[in-house]
Design an enzyme around this catalytic site. Sequence first.
Site, short mmCIF file in Angstrom:
data_model
loop_
_atom_site.label_atom_id
_atom_site.label_comp_id
_atom_site.label_asym_id
_atom_site.label_seq_id
_atom_site.Cartn_x
_atom_site.Cartn_y
_atom_site.Cartn_z
N GLY A 176 -27.71 -37.16 45.24
CA GLY A 176 -27.44 -36.16 44.33
C GLY A 176 -26.78 -36.72 43.01
O GLY A 176 -27.22 -38.03 42.74
N LYS B 184 -7.49 -40.24 46.88
CA LYS B 184 -8.67 -39.42 46.13
C LYS B 184 -8.19 -37.92 46.17
O LYS B 184 -8.26 -37.16 45.12
CB LYS B 184 -10.06 -39.89 46.39
CG LYS B 184 -11.10 -38.79 45.82
CD LYS B 184 -11.36 -39.01 44.37
CE LYS B 184 -12.39 -38.47 43.65
NZ LYS B 184 -12.78 -37.33 43.95
N SER C 155 -14.14 -41.26 41.61
CA SER C 155 -14.11 -40.63 40.45
C SER C 155 -14.93 -41.04 39.20
O SER C 155 -15.08 -42.18 39.08
CB SER C 155 -12.57 -40.46 40.17
OG SER C 155 -12.32 -39.53 38.93
N GLU D 269 -5.60 -33.54 39.24
CA GLU D 269 -6.79 -32.91 38.26
C GLU D 269 -6.53 -31.30 38.16
O GLU D 269 -6.84 -30.86 37.12
CB GLU D 269 -8.03 -33.38 39.15
CG GLU D 269 -9.22 -33.10 38.19
CD GLU D 269 -10.54 -33.41 38.70
OE1 GLU D 269 -11.15 -32.46 39.10
OE2 GLU D 269 -10.53 -34.60 38.88
N HIS E 15 -5.30 -37.64 43.92
CA HIS E 15 -6.09 -37.61 42.60
C HIS E 15 -6.61 -36.22 42.17
O HIS E 15 -6.50 -35.80 40.91
CB HIS E 15 -7.19 -38.61 42.44
CG HIS E 15 -8.02 -38.65 41.38
ND1 HIS E 15 -9.01 -37.75 41.30
CD2 HIS E 15 -8.05 -39.34 40.43
CE1 HIS E 15 -9.63 -38.01 40.33
NE2 HIS E 15 -9.04 -39.21 39.61
N ASN E 16 -7.20 -35.80 43.13
CA ASN E 16 -8.02 -34.42 42.75
C ASN E 16 -6.96 -33.38 42.63
O ASN E 16 -7.07 -32.09 41.87
CB ASN E 16 -9.00 -33.88 43.56
CG ASN E 16 -10.35 -34.64 43.45
OD1 ASN E 16 -10.31 -36.03 42.86
ND2 ASN E 16 -11.43 -34.22 43.87
#
Length: 302
Positions: free
Chosen positions: A9, A174, A122, A181, A177-178
């Site tokens: 993808g 992660k 990321s 975000e 992290h998100n």
Amino acid sequence: MEFGIVGLGRMGGNMARRLARKGIKIAVNNRSHDVSEAIAAETGHKACATLEDLVAALEAPRIVWLMLPAGEATEAALAALLPLLVPGDLVVDGANAYYKDDQRRAELLAARQIEFADAGVSGGVWGLDNGYCIMFGGSDTAAARLKPYMEALAPTPTDGWLHTGPVGSGHFVKMVHNGIEYGMMQAFAEGFALMKNKAGFGLDIGEIAELWRHGSVVRSWLLDLSADFLAQDQTLESIEPYVADSGEGRWTALESVEQGIPTPVMSLALMMRFATQGKNDYAAKMLAKMRQGFGGHAVKEG
């Protein structure tokens, strides 16, 4: 050739392209084989129609890197791969996944003496040119085997990648992290909405976004991206007010409950995404009717 990517993808495909730019040839597989063939023609990688073909194309001990949606797609790929792999092979889940699933999968593969690593990645669509920030969990042995690929995928060989600890730690980092975000994006969105709707000042929010990019304590890549699109269109009238959530924000909120650690900013940012998806509509109707009931206030009919 020891390295293969399953799932081409936006992220997987560009990671394959970046490895090619660094002179690393790999095997690639995608559910739609024409995608594999197109990337192979572009990069010189080997297109494999099936997982069996991909495993056969790689020399043992192999590294098979999955870039598939979390949940059923990843589970199905692992189930299909297990009979094909041999002791010493390494499977990496480089897509978004729940860290507890990583730990379960690592135990399953360890029973067959197959290693497992989890990599949070990321960088989005910009990773091809700028490099990816990669946080990965796994054994020291797995980390040593992955090092040359991390050096190629990251912005520089020494910056932008980190072996965070044991299996699960990469996707845990992660996940957080998100969650951060989500909070940062929500704060920018709310602040610019306040300025856009302030009467009497004639604020140019595109110019303000550009201003803040230089010397301000809120300068960031998210601000850079905002300045870019606001310079083209400040009304955003063609954009539906709908924001999806990928799952990482939900997992972060659940983790905060499990640990008893307050994360109000990240959790409320997730709730606001739900609200944009129409999931607050019934509650809003309830509020309107209650207000009508106790105060006789008018209800706006749909």
